[in-house]
Design an enzyme around this catalytic site. Sequence first.
Site, PDB file in Angstrom:
ATOM      1  N   SER A   9       0.786  -1.233   0.000  1.00 11.67           N
ATOM      2  CA  SER A   9       0.000   0.000   0.000  1.00 11.67           C
ATOM      3  C   SER A   9       0.816   1.280   0.000  1.00 11.67           C
ATOM      4  O   SER A   9       0.340   2.310  -0.438  1.00 11.67           O
ATOM      5  CB  SER A   9      -0.941   0.007   1.203  1.00 11.67           C
ATOM      6  OG  SER A   9      -1.836  -1.080   1.099  1.00 11.67           O
ATOM      7  N   THR A  10       2.030   1.235   0.525  1.00  9.19           N
ATOM      8  CA  THR A  10       2.827   2.463   0.604  1.00  9.19           C
ATOM      9  C   THR A  10       4.227   2.245   0.050  1.00  9.19           C
ATOM     10  O   THR A  10       4.698   1.107  -0.042  1.00  9.19           O
ATOM     11  CB  THR A  10       2.968   2.961   2.060  1.00  9.19           C
ATOM     12  OG1 THR A  10       3.749   2.015   2.800  1.00  9.19           O
ATOM     13  CG2 THR A  10       1.618   3.152   2.725  1.00  9.19           C
TER      14      THR A  10
END
Length: 191
Positions: A9-10
């Site tokens: 996600s990051t």
Amino acid sequence: MKLGYARVSTQDQSLDLQKDALIKEGVELEYIFEEKVTGTKSDRPKLKELLSYARKGDQIVVYKLDRLSRSTKHLIELSEELEEREIELVSIQDKIDTTTAIGKAMFKMLAVLSEMERDIISERTKAGLESARARGRNGGRPKMSKEQLDHAIDLYETKKYSIKDITEKTGVSKAKLYKELSERKEATSNS
């Protein structure tokens, strides 16, 4: 051919765990499509690239189903697309493999549950609307009076107020204000 998809996600997170699992599953490193983007975003370029690269008979391997899709609905849509294109799906951690009868059955069960969930939500919504109507409430946004719209347009045309000020003073939403401005501009250009 086995094709892998790995997503975190990051930017700070590492794809190493997923990539190691995909390689152990038989996916060659050059066929792993890697992405660092949140699962809630529908625009995932590497997933699109993977889907356009995959051909009939290929297997798409993921570490976990939540890496592949942003929602149950999206997962079902993807699984239907893959089934139509005769592309298999393997999820290592979820132990789902559509090359097997049990794996296919699991996906069909997911589809049925997803459809049932949509139907239940729809039924609740309809029941809630009927209940509100029975109490004299129609729901939806309140109707905008012509006076409110005219006042908002007048304030806009003075160029003294920000859009935020206008919406707060008049109760006309930003979208409604822009829509009305556009419609009036089009009406004057057509006449």
